[in-house]
Design a protein around this motif. Structure first.
Motif, short mmCIF file in Angstrom:
data_model
loop_
_atom_site.label_atom_id
_atom_site.label_comp_id
_atom_site.label_asym_id
_atom_site.label_seq_id
_atom_site.Cartn_x
_atom_site.Cartn_y
_atom_site.Cartn_z
N UNK A 122 44.62 35.68 35.48
CA UNK A 122 43.36 36.22 35.99
C UNK A 122 43.22 35.99 37.48
N UNK A 123 43.58 34.81 37.95
CA UNK A 123 43.54 34.51 39.38
C UNK A 123 44.60 35.31 40.14
N UNK A 124 45.76 35.50 39.52
CA UNK A 124 46.82 36.25 40.20
C UNK A 124 46.39 37.69 40.44
N UNK A 125 45.86 38.36 39.41
CA UNK A 125 45.43 39.74 39.58
C UNK A 125 44.28 39.84 40.59
N UNK A 180 39.48 44.21 49.66
CA UNK A 180 38.87 42.88 49.60
C UNK A 180 38.06 42.61 48.35
N UNK A 181 37.38 43.62 47.83
CA UNK A 181 36.53 43.41 46.66
C UNK A 181 37.34 43.19 45.39
N UNK A 182 38.66 43.24 45.46
CA UNK A 182 39.47 42.92 44.30
C UNK A 182 39.22 41.53 43.75
N UNK A 183 38.62 40.67 44.56
CA UNK A 183 38.31 39.31 44.13
C UNK A 183 37.21 39.28 43.07
N UNK A 184 36.54 40.41 42.82
CA UNK A 184 35.42 40.43 41.88
C UNK A 184 35.84 40.11 40.46
N UNK A 185 37.13 40.14 40.16
CA UNK A 185 37.57 39.70 38.84
C UNK A 185 37.14 38.27 38.54
N UNK A 199 45.57 32.14 43.20
CA UNK A 199 44.90 33.20 43.96
C UNK A 199 45.44 33.26 45.39
N UNK A 200 45.52 32.11 46.05
CA UNK A 200 46.00 32.07 47.43
C UNK A 200 47.47 32.47 47.51
N UNK A 201 48.26 32.10 46.50
CA UNK A 201 49.67 32.49 46.50
C UNK A 201 49.82 34.00 46.40
N UNK A 202 48.97 34.62 45.57
CA UNK A 202 49.03 36.09 45.43
C UNK A 202 48.62 36.75 46.75
N UNK A 203 47.57 36.26 47.38
CA UNK A 203 47.15 36.80 48.68
C UNK A 203 48.25 36.61 49.72
N UNK A 204 48.94 35.48 49.63
CA UNK A 204 49.98 35.17 50.60
C UNK A 204 51.20 36.07 50.52
#
Length: 589
Positions: free
Chosen positions: A187-190, A199-204, A248-253
């Motif tokens: 869930x955090x990865x997606x 940016x709003x992809x974080x709404x998950x 989450x940060x790894x996916x953004x990275x």
């Protein structure tokens, strides 16, 4: 209604040892739904080019990535494009490398997003309520007008909707069985991949909050989706959030780290400005202090009541069922509903609003409505509303087609004035007549089918006709292909072309490289630089521009060509058309 809720766990089909999953009832239902989604959403792919406002921009950026090999810094024309992160353009570039055709590649991410979103919604509904309700939910989502329309567009939003839905799906799966901790981290990865898509992809990440709130509001004994959920959740509560944030940060990275490393290493002013804008200006600042698309706080209520049809026709039955039934106070109903409400609330708080912003709420709203919808579809009142909605769409198509074909000149004249004089719209009128007639025939002639299936069959015909006939008819003018073919016919093979205040579709459809002077550069500065460019080779260089930006410096009597294209009066001119006072003006740096 209560029976549907109680039957959910019992109806979760386990695949027998001697059968593959696609041989089971659930598997066949999913494959049938995905095939229908492919037909409805995928129809017309390869038959048209990118259309404004957003499609040409993203396709141009993706094409530039392929041509330059630079996938870290998206580029629009001669300038870096910092409005959106690059994941969507990466997907388009990937599909181009696979297919070798931009006409296919630019639409394939949206098709895959539609398949993923419908499939995830189906699977959650199946696990909660059984396969019958899951089919109802999948069809309701697929044929919601706003969803179908958006999934047939090559914009970032379909991919963001799929990623947010995938993130919410994973958190709900983890809530069903907290021992399956992989779903928590997925869930955090997606959500992280969603951030570097838009940016709003974080709404998950609103789903864990929704599950928590739902547990607080639910009836005793229904506070979790699994009997041992509370014990398992408490066992890992102290560490799972920090670990999830690391994922989450790894996916953004995946994109941010190499991008920032390149900025630090090369340290060019353009890259520094790009990093500053994409990480700051296009996120919180754009949400809190937007520059356009201003709408009142209640704007999305109108969007849902109008564009989320026919799903919203079930609202009277939803209100009635939820007033009387205790099933509402269960996590499986409350969590998706609260998630949808939080998404709508989030976008309502921003001054800037566009209809597609709240679409990530739709799959979860369908999931919350699904058991009521499955019951309402058997009620005469709902069936009449559904027949009325689709019937009005069919009748409107028929009447417009007949009026235009048999002599109402205003319709065709308005299209010609907006799109140019060369397009022929007679096939469009014939299509509307055929569509309206066939849809009415399906609605009132296929008596052996249940009303919802008649309505969905008619909507399928509607989208097929629009995709296979209407869009190709309008493609030449909408994509600027006709405009650039006209321009090419007025130029020699060795002539050079530049543009002022360009539109991305102009660059995409050109038969040669086009010089531009910066998309975000002020229009008067672009024109001054274009005039200086013309002076370098007056007999071989020409400029294409929108009349409204250049008519104070360009004489209409010396134009090389003038035409109307996609609501723009376009002028093609050389140095001999420039007025004397503009020729002698000093060129800005």
């Amino acid at each position: 209604m209560t029976a549907l809720i109680a039957a959910g766990a019992a109806n979760m089909t386990q695949t027998p040892a001697n059968k593959r999953w696609w041989q089971t009832r659930d598997g066949r239902a999913l494959l049938w739904l995905l095939a229908l989604t492919t037909l409805v959403v995928g129809a017309g792919i390869g038959l048209r080019d990118p259309w404004p406002a957003d499609e040409p921009r993203f396709t141009l950026v993706a094409r530039t990535m392929v041509e330059t090999g630079d996938y870290l810094f998206p580029q629009r024309g001669s300038q870096l494009y910092s409005d959106k992160p690059p994941v969507f353009m990466w997907l388009q570039a990937l599909f181009y490398q696979i297919s070798g055709s931009w006409r296919l590649a630019f639409m394939l991410p949206s098709l895959l997003s539609a398949l993923a979103t419908v499939g995830l919604c189906f699977d959650l509904a199946r696990r909660f309520y059984g396969v019958r309700v899951a089919k109802v939910a999948g069809l309701a989502l697929l044929f919601t007008v706003h969803f179908t329309y958006m999934m047939k567009r090559a914009q970032i939003d379909p991919v963001v909707i799929a990623l947010i839905t995938a993130s919410a799906y994973c958190f709900l799966r983890e809530a069903m069985d907290p021992r399956a901790r992989r779903f928590w981290f997925l869930g955090f990865f997606f959500a992280g991949v969603g951030v570097i898509t838009k940016g709003v992809g974080v709404l998950g990440l609103l789903m864990p909050l929704s599950v928590w709130l739902a547990a607080k509001l639910s009836l005793p004994g229904h506070r979790y989706l699994a009997p041992d959920a509370q014990r398992a959740a408490r066992a890992h509560a102290g560490i799972r959030w920090p670990l999830g944030m690391l994922v989450l940060l790894a996916a953004i990275g995946i994109w941010v780290v190499p991008m920032l490393w390149t900025v630090w290493r090369e340290h060019t002013p353009e890259q520094l400005a790009y990093a500053r804008d994409i990480l700051l200006g296009q996120t919180a600042e754009r949400y809190a202090k937007p520059k356009h698309h201003f709408q009142p706080p209640w704007y999305f209520v109108g969007v849902m009541l109008s564009m989320w049809l026919p799903l919203m026709l079930v609202l009277p039955w939803v209100v009635g069922a939820w007033r009387k039934a205790r099933h509402v106070r269960r996590v499986k109903v409350l969590a998706p509903l609260l998630f949808a409400l939080l998404v709508v609330l989030f976008f309502s708080l921003s001054p800037a609003k566009r209809d597609m912003y709240i679409l990530p709420a739709l799959p979860m709203l369908v999931l919350a409505f699904a058991p009521v919808l499955a019951v309402a579809e058997r009620r005469v009142g709902y069936q009449r509303l559904l027949l009325g909605f689709v019937g009005l769409l069919a009748l409107g198509s028929l009447l417009i087609g007949l009026a235009a074909y048999f002599g109402e000149p205003k319709l065709e004249r308005s299209l010609i004035e907006a799109r140019g004089p060369h397009a022929s719209f007679v096939y469009l009128w014939i299509l509307l007549i055929v569509l309206g007639t066939s849809m009415l025939g399906m609605l009132f002639g296929l008596r052996t089918l249940r009303v919802p299936y008649r309505a969905y069959a008619a909507l399928t015909a509607f989208w097929l006709g629009i995709s296979v006939v209407a869009m190709p008819v309008l493609d030449g003018s909408s994509s600027a292909r006709e405009l650039m073919e006209e321009v090419a016919s007025k130029l020699g093979p060795d002539d050079q072309l530049a543009t002022v205040a360009f539109k991305e579709q102009d660059l995409l459809q050109a038969d040669r490289s086009i010089v531009d002077f910066g998309y975000k550069t002020p229009k008067d500065v672009q024109l001054a630089r274009a005039i200086a460019w013309l002076k370098g080779a007056p007999k071989q260089r020409y400029v294409l521009a929108n009349k409204q930006f250049v008519d104070h410096c360009v004489s209409a009597t010396n134009l090389r060509h003038s035409t109307v294209a996609n609501r723009r009066q376009m002028w093609l001119f050389g140095l001999d058309a420039i007025r004397d006072e503009c020729v002698s003006a000093e060129t800005p740096p």
